[in-house]
Design an enzyme around this catalytic site. Structure first.
Site, short mmCIF file in Angstrom:
data_model
loop_
_atom_site.label_atom_id
_atom_site.label_comp_id
_atom_site.label_asym_id
_atom_site.label_seq_id
_atom_site.Cartn_x
_atom_site.Cartn_y
_atom_site.Cartn_z
N VAL A 134 -60.36 -36.89 15.64
CA VAL A 134 -59.50 -38.08 15.53
C VAL A 134 -58.04 -37.70 15.74
CG1 VAL A 134 -58.66 -39.89 13.99
CG2 VAL A 134 -61.09 -39.35 14.04
N PHE A 147 -61.28 -46.76 15.73
CA PHE A 147 -62.60 -47.26 16.17
C PHE A 147 -63.02 -46.47 17.40
CE2 PHE A 147 -62.67 -50.66 13.16
CZ PHE A 147 -61.33 -51.02 12.97
N LYS A 185 -72.61 -41.76 7.56
CA LYS A 185 -71.63 -41.48 6.50
C LYS A 185 -71.00 -42.77 5.98
CE LYS A 185 -67.48 -39.88 7.88
NZ LYS A 185 -66.25 -40.57 7.49
N ALA A 244 -82.89 -50.59 21.43
CA ALA A 244 -83.86 -49.99 20.51
C ALA A 244 -84.06 -48.53 20.89
CB ALA A 244 -85.18 -50.75 20.60
N ARG A 279 -74.43 -33.90 14.48
CA ARG A 279 -74.42 -34.45 13.12
C ARG A 279 -75.36 -35.65 13.00
NH1 ARG A 279 -68.01 -34.51 12.08
NH2 ARG A 279 -68.00 -34.75 14.36
N CYS A 292 -70.36 -40.82 11.98
CA CYS A 292 -69.74 -42.02 11.42
C CYS A 292 -70.73 -42.97 10.75
CB CYS A 292 -68.96 -42.74 12.51
SG CYS A 292 -67.56 -41.79 13.07
N PHE A 317 -75.02 -52.79 21.37
CA PHE A 317 -75.69 -52.26 20.18
C PHE A 317 -76.99 -52.98 19.87
CE2 PHE A 317 -73.10 -48.84 18.48
CZ PHE A 317 -72.14 -48.84 19.49
N LEU A 318 -77.69 -53.33 20.94
CA LEU A 318 -79.04 -53.90 20.81
C LEU A 318 -80.05 -53.06 21.57
CD1 LEU A 318 -78.57 -57.80 21.17
CD2 LEU A 318 -79.10 -56.50 19.11
C1 UDX Z 1 -69.23 -45.03 16.20
C2 UDX Z 1 -68.55 -46.35 16.52
O1 UDX Z 1 -69.03 -46.82 17.77
C3 UDX Z 1 -67.04 -46.16 16.60
O2 UDX Z 1 -66.41 -47.42 16.79
C4 UDX Z 1 -66.55 -45.59 15.28
O3 UDX Z 1 -65.19 -45.41 15.30
C5 UDX Z 1 -67.25 -44.31 15.02
O4 UDX Z 1 -68.65 -44.49 15.00
P1 UDX Z 1 -70.07 -42.91 17.51
O5 UDX Z 1 -70.64 -42.47 16.22
O6 UDX Z 1 -69.34 -41.93 18.34
O7 UDX Z 1 -69.07 -44.17 17.26
O8 UDX Z 1 -71.30 -43.41 18.37
P2 UDX Z 1 -71.92 -44.77 18.92
O9 UDX Z 1 -71.77 -44.79 20.39
O10 UDX Z 1 -71.43 -45.89 18.16
O11 UDX Z 1 -73.47 -44.51 18.59
C6 UDX Z 1 -73.86 -44.30 17.27
C7 UDX Z 1 -75.36 -44.08 17.22
O12 UDX Z 1 -76.03 -45.31 17.46
C8 UDX Z 1 -75.90 -43.09 18.24
O13 UDX Z 1 -76.87 -42.28 17.63
C9 UDX Z 1 -76.53 -43.99 19.31
O14 UDX Z 1 -77.60 -43.35 19.96
C10 UDX Z 1 -77.03 -45.14 18.45
N1 UDX Z 1 -77.15 -46.43 19.18
C11 UDX Z 1 -76.04 -47.01 19.68
C12 UDX Z 1 -78.41 -47.03 19.28
O15 UDX Z 1 -79.42 -46.51 18.83
N2 UDX Z 1 -78.50 -48.24 19.92
C13 UDX Z 1 -77.40 -48.87 20.43
O16 UDX Z 1 -77.55 -49.97 20.99
C14 UDX Z 1 -76.12 -48.24 20.32
#
Ligand code: UDX
Length: 431
Positions: A14, A150, A261, A250, A325, A258, A247-248
């Protein structure tokens, strides 16, 4: 107009992204970290973390970036100081704030006019506690602003430069104004609010994204029982702007530094205030189960897994990062090992990070070598190399062409044409 120098405490992911992006906007930035080897590496022109575009950005803005071990060098030059220290989870789920308190310990007495800007993810109420502590130490001249990040790994530079919104929570309007002024060039909505609400926006946003993922994973599991195709279902859902398409996807569950935690900390925070956050309890449980569901699919096609060779394709928690992680691969690998399977792992960048975490797993940075003689392969991380899966070559080296697509990235018809037994998540398989 000369821009005031900025300070950044913490040269981790960060902190470095924040410093590099502000330097790119024309600010002089002094970055301080407690780790001598990290500061030496940065002073020598190396970037000790893997984030696409970061090394170039730091190189491009090198004359505006200074790296130091001395907090004094930050506070003597900068009046706006971003706090980007680690707040890792404790066993209780609470966030460990010891690095935040160390910042206060290192504040020189003559810091009137300095504003601390919290970018680290901290529990709701932390700002209030910091303010009380500052007053108790006779440092009430120090301002405090909550400015959560974010940033997602792999797209952090873009997330900073083109934010969906900038959140600024302050006790004193003028401190919020000073921080807001730093972001005017980014043309993003600026949410001005109180400190507690700003802190909660961060947690609630991550918790909601994680909830979306666990929801679509449960829908996927029901699709498997009813013959529906979750990829089409999520597409149909996502066209509704109240739901949105992101974020849909599967898959095998979420990981990373993040989501796990932050939802644990939010659940704990609610618990500490006497409220049982049922929804988050379910989100966490669904996610843990989702990482394990592949085992049943493998047993369905291979029978007992003892002595079978299973190759995990992708180990990092998501593509474009080497971060392991809370990666789903960790749980899945240990499940398979406990079933007596021989487990192999392939990843294009995370092998060194994975080695100490995946004892008993043979690791490869060549995909076909990892597939040699395998009874089955499981797609765990949707790297580009996996999206362009080499069906023919892989089919020639695998013992049996059984493929579980844990991220729904392949075309079932292509798998069928290549004579694979193909299983996905919430999609009709090919057997
Ligand atoms: C996340 C948030 O996106 C970010 O805004 C915040 O500041 C920190 O946490 P990050 O952890 O880097 O970022 O990853 P992200 O791309 O959000 O994916 C998180 C997890 O969700 C990954 O394991 C990814 O594989 C999973 N995921 C994501 C899904 O299983 N399905 C999805 O549709 C999107």
């Amino acid at each position: 107009m000369t821009r005031e120098p900025l300070g950044v405490l913490g040269a981790g992911w960060v902190g470095l992204v924040t410093a590099a992006c502000f330097a790119d906007l024309g600010y002089d930035v002094v970055v301080r970290d407690v780790l001598p080897e990290r500061i030496e590496a940065l002073q020598a022109g190396e970037v000790p973390i893997y984030e696409p575009g970061l090394a170039d950005l730091i190189e491009r803005s090198r004359d505006r970036l200074a790296f130091t071990l001395e907090p004094e060098e930050v506070f003597s030059r900068a009046r706006i100081v971003f706090v980007c220290v680690g707040t890792p989870p404790m066993y209780s789920g609470d966030a460990d704030l010891s690095a935040v308190w160390s910042v206060l310990d290192e504040l020189p007495m003559r810091t009137d006019g300095v504003t601390l800007v919290m970018k680290s993810t901290v529990p709701v109420g932390t700002g209030e506690k910091v303010r009380t502590e500052l007053a108790a130490r006779g440092l009430s001249g120090v301002g405090y602003v909550s400015n959560p990040e974010f940033l997602a790994e792999g797209t952090a530079i873009r997330n900073f430069q083109q934010p969906d919104r900038v959140v600024i929570g302050s006790f004193a309007e003028e401190h919020g104004d000073a921080v807001a002024a730093l972001y005017v060039h980014l043309n993003a909505p600026i949410v001005r609010t109180d400190v507690a609400s700003a802190e909660m926006i961060k947690y609630a946003s991550n918790a909601f994204l994680a909830t979306k993922i666990s929801f679509i994973n449960e829908i996927a599991n029901v699709c498997e029982e009813t013959g529906a195709d979750v990829s089409v279902v999520s597409e149909g859902m996502g066209l509704d702007p109240r739901i949105g398409p992101s974020f849909l996807r599967a898959g095998l569950g979420f990981g990373g530094s993040c989501f796990p935690k932050d939802i644990a900390a939010l659940k704990q925070l609610a618990g500490n205030s006497g409220y049982h956050f049922q929804l988050l309890t379910a989100v966490i449980e669904v996610n843990e189960l989702q990482k394990r569901r592949v085992v049943g699919k493998l047993v369905k096609h291979l029978g007992p897994l003892r002595g079978k060779t299973i190759t995990l394709l992708g180990l990092a928690f998501k593509p474009h990062t080497s971060d392991m992680r809370q990666a789903s691969s960790l749980v899945l690998a240990s499940r398979l090992l406990s079933e007596g399977a021989h487990v192999r792992g392939w990843d294009p960048v995370a092998i060194e990070e994975a080695r100490p975490l995946l004892k008993g797993v043979d690791l490869f940075d060549d995909m076909l070598e990892a597939l040699e003689g395998a009874d089955a392969a499981v797609i765990v991380t949707e790297w580009d190399e996996v999206r362009n899966f080499p069906f023919d070559e892989a089919g020639r080296v695998m013992k049996t062409a059984v493929l579980v697509d844990g991220r729904n990235v392949l075309d079932p018809d292509e798998a069928r044409r290549a004579w694979y037994v193909y299983e996905a998540i919430g999609r009709p398989g090919v057997s």
